[in-house]
Design an enzyme around this catalytic site. Structure first.
Site, short mmCIF file in Angstrom:
data_model
loop_
_atom_site.label_atom_id
_atom_site.label_comp_id
_atom_site.label_asym_id
_atom_site.label_seq_id
_atom_site.Cartn_x
_atom_site.Cartn_y
_atom_site.Cartn_z
N GLY A 11 0.82 -1.21 0.00
CA GLY A 11 0.00 0.00 0.00
C GLY A 11 0.85 1.26 0.00
O GLY A 11 2.09 1.19 -0.01
N SER A 125 -6.34 5.28 13.18
CA SER A 125 -6.85 6.23 12.19
C SER A 125 -7.74 7.27 12.85
O SER A 125 -8.39 6.99 13.87
CB SER A 125 -7.66 5.45 11.16
OG SER A 125 -8.58 6.28 10.51
N GLU A 127 -10.44 7.97 11.85
CA GLU A 127 -11.79 7.40 11.81
C GLU A 127 -12.20 6.83 13.16
O GLU A 127 -13.37 6.56 13.40
CB GLU A 127 -11.87 6.30 10.75
CG GLU A 127 -11.91 6.80 9.33
CD GLU A 127 -13.27 7.36 8.92
OE1 GLU A 127 -14.30 6.88 9.44
OE2 GLU A 127 -13.30 8.28 8.10
N TYR A 149 -15.05 0.23 9.71
CA TYR A 149 -13.60 0.48 9.69
C TYR A 149 -13.17 1.14 10.99
O TYR A 149 -12.21 0.69 11.65
CB TYR A 149 -13.28 1.37 8.48
CG TYR A 149 -11.84 1.79 8.38
CD1 TYR A 149 -10.86 0.89 7.98
CD2 TYR A 149 -11.46 3.09 8.67
CE1 TYR A 149 -9.54 1.28 7.87
CE2 TYR A 149 -10.14 3.50 8.57
CZ TYR A 149 -9.18 2.58 8.17
OH TYR A 149 -7.87 2.98 8.07
N LYS A 153 -10.75 -0.34 14.05
CA LYS A 153 -9.52 0.34 14.49
C LYS A 153 -9.55 0.59 16.00
O LYS A 153 -8.52 0.45 16.68
CB LYS A 153 -9.34 1.66 13.73
CG LYS A 153 -9.03 1.47 12.24
CD LYS A 153 -7.57 1.06 12.04
CE LYS A 153 -7.24 0.75 10.60
NZ LYS A 153 -5.85 0.35 10.39
P1 GDP Z 1 -11.68 9.70 3.85
O1 GDP Z 1 -13.16 9.83 3.74
O2 GDP Z 1 -11.13 10.59 4.91
O3 GDP Z 1 -11.22 8.28 3.99
O4 GDP Z 1 -10.99 10.23 2.49
P2 GDP Z 1 -11.59 10.62 1.08
O5 GDP Z 1 -10.46 11.17 0.29
O6 GDP Z 1 -12.39 9.50 0.46
O7 GDP Z 1 -12.64 11.81 1.39
C1 GDP Z 1 -12.22 13.01 1.99
C2 GDP Z 1 -13.38 14.00 2.00
O8 GDP Z 1 -13.66 14.44 0.68
C3 GDP Z 1 -14.69 13.41 2.54
O9 GDP Z 1 -15.26 14.35 3.42
C4 GDP Z 1 -15.56 13.26 1.30
O10 GDP Z 1 -16.94 13.40 1.59
C5 GDP Z 1 -15.07 14.43 0.48
N1 GDP Z 1 -15.34 14.28 -0.96
C6 GDP Z 1 -15.93 15.22 -1.75
N2 GDP Z 1 -16.04 14.77 -3.00
C7 GDP Z 1 -15.52 13.52 -3.04
C8 GDP Z 1 -15.35 12.55 -4.07
O11 GDP Z 1 -15.73 12.75 -5.22
N3 GDP Z 1 -14.73 11.37 -3.70
C9 GDP Z 1 -14.30 11.13 -2.42
N4 GDP Z 1 -13.70 9.97 -2.13
N5 GDP Z 1 -14.46 12.04 -1.42
C10 GDP Z 1 -15.07 13.21 -1.72
#
Ligand code: GDP
Length: 321
Positions: A11, A125, A127, A149, A153
């Site tokens: 990863g 995390s 999370e 998840y 954790k």
């Molecule tokens: P994680 O949610 O912290 O695991 O990381 P992500 O990169 O998937 O998302 C980070 C933030 O970006 C979250 O609050 C999502 O709701 C927001 N976000 C907004 N648009 C998008 C999108 O198109 N894809 C993803 N993955 N996240 C998005």
């Protein structure tokens, strides 16, 4: 020469950590599922995995882990392997909780029995805080995980604490906030944006669909975070520490910097699509890195802007190959 075992070596974090430890003179071992190696070697440092000793052992198999740990003597074990992406873990919560907690438990049990002096790092995390009631969060903030998840954790974190308290093992949890790099999987919003910028720049894509542009995250630089992992295991005592920048930005900020770096105006290309919206909280996930700065003298080396630009440059270079 020190010997380290990394789970999740293929990863983003595992690959940076392997490089970091090799540069420090470690003998690096990694757990792999036979099938995922091809993808990994393509996106990560060339020949990286030829310099490591790889073992095809599943984190689901206590027997396999036990056999490996009884055969090879490790000084340090970095447990990064987990079912991690939001789409994946919502789809099968049973598997996420089972795989992530039993993997940690099997490793701790095998190390305790066969090599109790091996130091153990667990990749926690942000999370784990899930839906926090205050920001920024620190090591005393209550955990309120809100998905399988996060629950897996938190459970692993308690297992780590228990092995430390009950058996005196040197084991630590790093509570890592989002950390990005050109090796970030494209399902994450940061890489989704930088890949789109590269394609739009080269004319292969015309727009980018995103969810909530006001969503906020504490985004750091992955190589800085693997450095923190190594410092944690080489400290005089085991500690559970938040690893974060303490600074939050919105998805909109990320778009602005990424598109501008390629000479583009993000407003012309970014559209929102409800499909990508998620429940966002009034109180953001924002870490307080005071404790790790104090205990380990750890500091991030790259600013938000520098991280975004490095990712855009990488994706543009790949696009133009
Ligand atoms: P994680 O949610 O912290 O695991 O990381 P992500 O990169 O998937 O998302 C980070 C933030 O970006 C979250 O609050 C999502 O709701 C927001 N976000 C907004 N648009 C998008 C999108 O198109 N894809 C993803 N993955 N996240 C998005």
């Amino acid at each position: 020469m020190k010997r380290a075992l990394i789970t999740g070596i293929t990863g983003q974090d595992g690959s940076y950590l392997a490089e970091h430890l090799l540069a420090l003179g470690y003998e690096v071992h990694g757990l792999v599922r036979q099938t995922n190696l091809e993808n990994a070697s393509e996106s990560h440092g060339k020949n990286l995995y030829e310099r490591c000793k790889l073992h095809v052992v599943s984190l689901d198999s206590f027997h396999g882990l036990y056999r490996l740990i009884s055969k090879v003597k490790f000084d340090e074990c970095y447990h990064l392997g987990a079912v991690s992406f939001v789409g994946e873990h919502l789809a099968d919560g049973f598997h996420t909780i089972f795989a992530n907690t039993s993997g940690t438990h099997y490793l701790l049990a095998a190390i305790h029995e066969m090599q109790p002096t091996c130091r153990f790092y667990f990749a926690g995390s942000s999370e784990m805080f899930g839906r926090p009631t205050s920001a920024p969060q620190n090591e005393q903030t209550p955990f309120l995980p809100r998905n399988p998840y996060g629950i897996s954790k938190v459970t692993s974190y308690h297992l780590v604490r228990n092995y430390r308290a009950t058996y005196g093992m040197f084991c630590s949890t790093g509570i890592l906030y989002n950390h990005e790099s050109p090796r970030r999987r494209p399902e994450f919003v940061t890489r989704k944006i930088t890949r789109a910028v590269a394609r739009i720049k080269s004319g292969r894509q015309t727009q980018l669909e995103l969810g909530n542009l006001e969503a906020r995250r504490d985004w750091g630089y992955a190589p800085d975070y693997v450095r923190a992992m190594h410092l944690m295991l080489n400290h005089s005592e085991p500690l559970d520490l938040v690893v974060a920048t303490g600074v939050i930005h919105t998805v909109r900020d990320f778009c602005e910097v990424a598109f501008a770096h390629a000479g583009l105006d993000w407003k012309k290309y970014v559209v929102t699509n409800p499909r990508f919206f998620r429940d966002e909280d009034a109180i953001p996930l924002q870490g307080n890195p005071a404790a790790i700065k104090q205990a380990l003298n750890w500091q991030p080396t790259k600013s938000f802007e520098e991280i975004v630009c490095e990712m855009v440059d990488h994706d543009c270079a790949v696009e133009n190959r």
